[in-house]
Design an enzyme around this catalytic site. Structure first.
Site, PDB file in Angstrom:
ATOM      1  N   CYS A 117      39.568  38.686  50.254  1.00 22.36           N
ATOM      2  CA  CYS A 117      40.694  37.713  49.508  1.00 22.36           C
ATOM      3  C   CYS A 117      40.854  36.991  51.460  1.00 22.36           C
ATOM      4  O   CYS A 117      39.421  37.352  52.125  1.00 22.36           O
ATOM      5  CB  CYS A 117      42.688  38.261  50.280  1.00 22.36           C
ATOM      6  SG  CYS A 117      42.589  39.112  48.513  1.00 22.36           S
ATOM      7  N   ARG A 165      44.677  34.755  47.607  1.00 20.09           N
ATOM      8  CA  ARG A 165      43.423  35.812  46.933  1.00 20.09           C
ATOM      9  C   ARG A 165      42.509  35.963  45.784  1.00 20.09           C
ATOM     10  O   ARG A 165      42.667  34.415  45.295  1.00 20.09           O
ATOM     11  CB  ARG A 165      45.508  36.424  46.280  1.00 20.09           C
ATOM     12  CG  ARG A 165      44.685  37.808  45.260  1.00 20.09           C
ATOM     13  CD  ARG A 165      46.182  38.217  44.541  1.00 20.09           C
ATOM     14  NE  ARG A 165      45.690  39.169  43.929  1.00 20.09           N
ATOM     15  CZ  ARG A 165      46.383  39.675  43.084  1.00 20.09           C
ATOM     16  NH1 ARG A 165      47.264  39.372  42.391  1.00 20.09           N
ATOM     17  NH2 ARG A 165      46.203  41.775  42.012  1.00 20.09           N
ATOM     18  N   LEU A 166      41.710  36.294  45.955  1.00 16.88           N
ATOM     19  CA  LEU A 166      41.106  36.119  44.825  1.00 16.88           C
ATOM     20  C   LEU A 166      41.065  37.768  43.775  1.00 16.88           C
ATOM     21  O   LEU A 166      41.148  39.127  44.568  1.00 16.88           O
ATOM     22  CB  LEU A 166      39.295  36.488  45.360  1.00 16.88           C
ATOM     23  CG  LEU A 166      38.121  37.199  43.962  1.00 16.88           C
ATOM     24  CD1 LEU A 166      38.374  35.364  43.051  1.00 16.88           C
ATOM     25  CD2 LEU A 166      37.100  36.754  44.988  1.00 16.88           C
ATOM     26  N   ASN A 190      42.799  42.092  53.524  1.00 15.53           N
ATOM     27  CA  ASN A 190      41.639  41.236  52.250  1.00 15.53           C
ATOM     28  C   ASN A 190      40.422  43.100  52.402  1.00 15.53           C
ATOM     29  O   ASN A 190      40.187  43.875  53.448  1.00 15.53           O
ATOM     30  CB  ASN A 190      40.724  40.554  53.778  1.00 15.53           C
ATOM     31  CG  ASN A 190      39.983  40.623  53.162  1.00 15.53           C
ATOM     32  OD1 ASN A 190      39.215  40.057  52.405  1.00 15.53           O
ATOM     33  ND2 ASN A 190      38.620  39.652  54.171  1.00 15.53           N
ATOM     34  N   GLY A 191      40.240  43.032  51.618  1.00 16.26           N
ATOM     35  CA  GLY A 191      39.311  43.596  50.821  1.00 16.26           C
ATOM     36  C   GLY A 191      39.320  44.380  50.197  1.00 16.26           C
ATOM     37  O   GLY A 191      40.565  44.408  48.965  1.00 16.26           O
ATOM     38  N   ASP A 206      45.777  48.492  45.075  1.00 18.40           N
ATOM     39  CA  ASP A 206      45.743  48.711  46.330  1.00 18.40           C
ATOM     40  C   ASP A 206      46.921  48.873  47.251  1.00 18.40           C
ATOM     41  O   ASP A 206      46.913  49.265  48.611  1.00 18.40           O
ATOM     42  CB  ASP A 206      44.162  49.148  46.100  1.00 18.40           C
ATOM     43  CG  ASP A 206      43.640  47.748  46.251  1.00 18.40           C
ATOM     44  OD1 ASP A 206      44.437  46.394  46.163  1.00 18.40           O
ATOM     45  OD2 ASP A 206      42.598  48.116  47.233  1.00 18.40           O
ATOM     46  N   SER A 256      25.764  45.335  45.873  1.00 17.62           N
ATOM     47  CA  SER A 256      24.541  44.860  46.047  1.00 17.62           C
ATOM     48  C   SER A 256      24.170  46.169  47.243  1.00 17.62           C
ATOM     49  O   SER A 256      24.479  47.439  46.804  1.00 17.62           O
ATOM     50  CB  SER A 256      24.481  44.150  47.582  1.00 17.62           C
ATOM     51  OG  SER A 256      25.192  44.545  48.636  1.00 17.62           O
ATOM     52  N   GLY A 257      22.491  46.125  47.400  1.00 19.02           N
ATOM     53  CA  GLY A 257      21.720  47.356  48.284  1.00 19.02           C
ATOM     54  C   GLY A 257      22.513  47.132  49.478  1.00 19.02           C
ATOM     55  O   GLY A 257      21.394  48.670  50.230  1.00 19.02           O
TER      56      GLY A 257
END
Length: 629
Positions: free
Chosen positions: A2, A50-51, A75-76, A100, A363-364
């Site tokens: 977010c 918000r996403l 955010n997170g 969360d 992702s790596g």
């Protein structure tokens, strides 16, 4: 994932205009297309974009506790929220939602600042405590999620996920930080201890800030640090098993989502490892995506297809031209500050591709910093062995003289390019490494600057912060100190900034399992011989993945995303290179010797020298100047 923003009056509880909060969040709408919220009370206002990823129906923010004593904008993602929730439930806490966000509120109520020790995730949040009239702001341990803040002339503090959120506030004074400009030219990004806009600060990774009504703006407090001074004990087999366990746990925890989830797959060691561990755990085909290039020297798509086939992933690939000039302005604007990592362009393209089918992508990123995976780590490790054999009093004069005499041969095969190595060996390890990771060295910058700008800088040198950081690092060796500095500067300033801004630009959540703090802490404790051996970095990780991944994937040379900027500045961007010296915001700034800028551009266009990286840096700086000031 977010975007957050807010205002807190330090001195008195003056009213906060909700329209100001909305201006700040509206500047970052790409970070949260699924909803927005604004909450205000005397002296404070919190905004949220918000996403939706988890608890799609019940996770709206800003979120109030049941008794409305605490309010959170966040955010997170907290990856262990279910375990923390169970612990809090056993203590008597009750929950109205299944996500969360409410867990953070309850954890704050139970443990106060100590809640940060319980949370495993990527996050930046602000929590207002009505009872104590204070605002608690925190950022995750490695700095995956950003948080900017500034104090205004009226004594209020504003904060936002991105600099553009602060710039939307009309009372923020806009003046460039000249030291940040030198940092940027030194490293290619503005590190977290600086900001392009004077007076704006970035909350450092692993820190929190407690704002209290009636008290001055405090300094951030560190709650976590990575320690390279300890050494794990055990056989190679035992440590390998422990490393694999940490990687499995990190991947598993980041596969929790209520929306489509997938992974970036380049075909390199790190992304292939993440995909392999996802496939091991998933009951369905893992969705993967990769970008290929129509230039063979830059293309890794065959390797990605091989890994996709090996693990039967639902793979999507797209071939794009590396000549992505058309999107440069749009992508550069996502960063607000000048940002010179040209791999931002293909990173943006792979995020675009991923977003067509998923909302979350693993992702790596992180393994190179944790396990000494960069070529510069291998070189530095070797140089440190030489330094340990000869005292500085002998090394300095001998290698300095040899380096001065040795011809500069950037065109030659790497074994013949010894000038930089000789000059590095003449310096301390910290000085040599700071030069190795730099883009434009101190001497070159001094030659570019105008007399007035050199005077204004007063001898400031961007490298000095990295050198001091390495010298004070909790480390046993030069390699330890180099990795520590990378985690504090390069990782949040370049890698994580690039991934955050490019993924958020398309409303995609990127997760980095190889940056799980428990994995980072374990990796930092590994003996040097298990990180670098036989000219290879990430030695133990590659050994752990043998049999799961093919040897030609594990041990092939590192490629990475590349853009052909040298060709651009001799072709379609040649006139742009010339404009940097005259008619640009950069030329008008008075910071540079425009005659020297013109010489740099003409020498590159004519092919007499390769000044592409410098021209790219200057161009990105020019664009940032036009946008921000």
């Amino acid at each position: 994932m977010c975007g957050i923003a807010g205002i807190f009056h330090l001195e008195t509880a003056k009213p906060v205009d909700p329209a100001r909060i909305r201006l700040m969040t509206d500047a970052m709408l790409h970070r949260g297309p699924d909803g927005n919220g604004c909450w205000t009370a005397p002296g404070v206002g919190l905004g949220h974009l918000r996403l939706s990823i988890i608890d799609l129906e019940g996770g709206a923010q800003p979120m109030l506790s049941a008794d409305e004593a605490d309010v959170l904008t966040f955010n997170g993602e907290i990856y262990n929220f279910q375990e923390v929730r169970a612990e809090l439930s056993a203590m008597g806490h009750q929950f109205r939602t299944s996500g969360d966000t409410e867990v953070i509120l309850a954890a704050w109520r139970q443990w106060g600042v100590g809640c940060l020790d319980r949370l495993n995730g990527m996050f930046a949040f602000a929590l207002f405590d009505h009872r104590q009239q204070r605002l608690f702001m925190a950022r995750d341990r490695l700095g995956v999620k950003p948080l900017h803040y500034a104090i205004l002339p009226d004594g209020s503090v504003i904060f936002a996920s991105e600099l553009k959120g602060l710039l939307a506030h009309p009372a923020l004074r806009r003046a460039p930080d000249l030291q940040a400009v030198d940092d940027y030219l030194a490293f290619g990004y503005v590190p977290d201890h600086r900001c392009f806009v004077g007076g704006v600060k970035k909350l450092p990774a692993g820190h929190y800030l407690m704002l209290e009504r009636g008290k001055p703006l405090p300094e951030p407090v560190r709650y976590w640090d990575v320690d390279f001074s300890r050494r794990a004990r055990g056989s190679v087999a035992d440590l390998q098993a422990e490393l694999l366990h940490h990687m499995r746990q990190a991947v598993a925890s980041r596969m929790v989502a209520d929306v489509p989830l997938g992974a970036f797959l380049s075909g390199g060691v790190d992304s292939s490892t993440v995909v392999a561990l996802m496939a091991e755990r998933s009951t369905q085909a893992v969705k993967t995506c990769s970008i290929g290039f129509d230039v063979a020297a830059l293309d890794e798509s065959d390797y990605a297809r091989r890994i996709a086939g090996r693990f039967a992933t639902d793979h999507r690939s797209r071939t794009v031209s590396p000549d992505d000039i058309a999107i440069i302005d749009y992508v550069a604007a996502q960063f607000d500050e000048p940002f010179a990592d040209a791999s931002m362009l293909p990173t943006f393209r792979v995020c675009q591709l991923a977003r067509e089918s998923v909302t979350v992508a693993l992702s790596g990123d992180g393994a190179d910093e944790a396990l000494a995976g960069y070529r510069r780590h291998v070189f530095h490790h070797g140089e440190e062995r030489v330094r340990s054999l000869l005292p500085q009093g002998l090394r300095g004069p001998v290698f300095g003289a040899l380096g001065a005499l040795y011809p500069k041969a950037d065109w030659a095969p790497r074994p013949l390019r010894a000038k930089s190595t000789l000059l590095s060996l003449a310096r301390t390890g910290a000085e040599g490494y700071a030069d190795a990771v730099g883009v434009t060295d101190y001497g070159a910058r001094q030659a570019l600057y105008s007399d007035s700008h050199r005077t204004a800088l007063g001898g400031y040198r961007g490298e000095d912060h990295m050198i001091a950081l390495m010298n004070a690092a909790p480390a046993r060796s030069g390699l330890d100190a180099a990795q520590y500095a990378d985690m504090k500067l390069w990782l949040p300033g370049d890698i994580l900034t690039k991934v955050d801004r490019t993924s958020m630009a398309v409303s995609l959540e990127a997760r980095e399992p190889l940056l799980d703090y428990r994995l980072i802490e374990f990796s930092a404790s590994l003996p040097e011989s298990l990180r670098v051996r036989g000219g290879q970095g990430k030695w133990l990780m590659k050994r752990a993945m043998r049999g799961t991944l093919p040897d030609d994937i594990l041990y092939r040379p590192k490629m990475g995303f590349v853009s052909p900027i040298a060709q651009w500045f001799r072709g379609p961007l040649a006139e742009q290179a010339r404009r940097i010296a005259s008619g640009s915001a950069l030329a008008r700034s008075g910071w540079f010797n425009t005659v020297r800028l013109s010489e740099v551009a003409e020498a590159h266009i004519a092919g007499r020298s390769d000044n592409a990286r410098l021209l790219w840096q200057l161009w990105m700086l020019d664009k940032a100047l036009e946008r921000v000031f």
